[in-house]
Design a protein around this motif. Structure first.
Motif, short mmCIF file in Angstrom:
data_model
loop_
_atom_site.label_atom_id
_atom_site.label_comp_id
_atom_site.label_asym_id
_atom_site.label_seq_id
_atom_site.Cartn_x
_atom_site.Cartn_y
_atom_site.Cartn_z
N LEU A 14 31.96 38.25 44.18
CA LEU A 14 31.21 37.47 45.16
C LEU A 14 32.01 37.23 46.43
O LEU A 14 31.44 36.98 47.48
N GLN A 15 33.31 37.31 46.32
CA GLN A 15 34.16 37.04 47.47
C GLN A 15 34.91 38.30 47.87
O GLN A 15 34.97 39.28 47.14
N TRP A 16 35.51 38.26 49.05
CA TRP A 16 36.30 39.35 49.57
C TRP A 16 37.50 39.59 48.66
O TRP A 16 38.06 38.66 48.09
N THR A 17 37.89 40.85 48.52
CA THR A 17 39.14 41.17 47.83
C THR A 17 39.96 42.10 48.71
O THR A 17 39.43 42.75 49.62
N ALA A 18 41.24 42.18 48.44
CA ALA A 18 42.13 43.04 49.20
C ALA A 18 41.79 44.52 49.02
O ALA A 18 42.16 45.34 49.84
N ALA A 19 41.06 44.86 47.96
CA ALA A 19 40.71 46.26 47.70
C ALA A 19 39.38 46.67 48.31
O ALA A 19 39.01 47.85 48.22
N ALA A 55 47.66 46.17 41.24
CA ALA A 55 47.99 47.48 41.80
C ALA A 55 47.36 48.63 41.01
O ALA A 55 47.27 49.75 41.52
N LEU A 56 46.93 48.39 39.79
CA LEU A 56 46.44 49.48 38.94
C LEU A 56 45.16 50.13 39.43
O LEU A 56 45.07 51.36 39.44
N PRO A 57 44.14 49.38 39.85
CA PRO A 57 42.88 50.03 40.23
C PRO A 57 43.02 51.03 41.38
O PRO A 57 42.32 52.04 41.41
N ARG A 58 43.91 50.78 42.31
CA ARG A 58 44.02 51.71 43.45
C ARG A 58 44.62 53.06 43.06
O ARG A 58 44.61 54.00 43.84
N LEU A 73 35.84 43.87 38.13
CA LEU A 73 34.79 42.86 38.06
C LEU A 73 35.37 41.46 38.17
O LEU A 73 36.20 41.06 37.36
N GLY A 74 34.91 40.71 39.16
CA GLY A 74 35.18 39.28 39.24
C GLY A 74 36.64 38.87 39.36
O GLY A 74 37.05 37.90 38.75
N THR A 75 37.41 39.58 40.13
CA THR A 75 38.80 39.21 40.34
C THR A 75 39.17 39.41 41.81
O THR A 75 38.62 40.27 42.48
N SER A 76 40.09 38.62 42.27
CA SER A 76 40.54 38.73 43.65
C SER A 76 41.55 39.86 43.84
O SER A 76 41.87 40.24 44.95
#
Length: 120
Positions: free
Chosen positions: A40-45, A27-30, A16-19
């Protein structure tokens, strides 16, 4: 038990709400089996996410809480030590809801920043 081990066993990461740009936490979520990104913005994930919500985190979490029948109390800066400290030092909340209502609270608020952005 490390955060990497817990993330690897996790069936879902809700971001939530992080780039997701700052390692090592980025790296943890992946490592989890499924990934949901709310920003609201694009993220690398975004490309790896099972679901991408281009929305405000507060609104998404309020909807999740309603669905789960979890009560969310209205924010009152007088009950929050950080809010009291901010206001006592002459600080101001950036949330339009709190600005309209003064320091007595309203809905969820960001203090001093956040992801911001325009609503789609």
């Amino acid at each position: 038990e490390t955060s990497t081990e817990v993330s690897t066993r996790s069936p879902l990461s809700l971001v939530l709400g992080t780039s997701l740009k700052v390692p090592p936490a980025s790296a943890l979520p992946r490592r989890s089996r499924a990934l949901v990104v709310c920003n609201l913005q694009w993220t690398a994930a975004d490309a790896r996410a099972n679901l991408k919500l281009h929305a405000r985190c507060d609104e998404v979490m309020l909807a999740v809480c309603r669905h789960l029948e979890v009560e969310v109390r209205e924010y009152d800066s007088r009950e929050d030590p950080i809010g009291r400290h901010l206001l006592a030092g002459g600080g101001k909340f950036t949330s339009p809801k709190l600005a309209r209502r003064g320091s007595t609270g309203g809905g969820a608020a960001e203090v001093g920043g956040g992801s911001g952005g325009e609503r789609d």
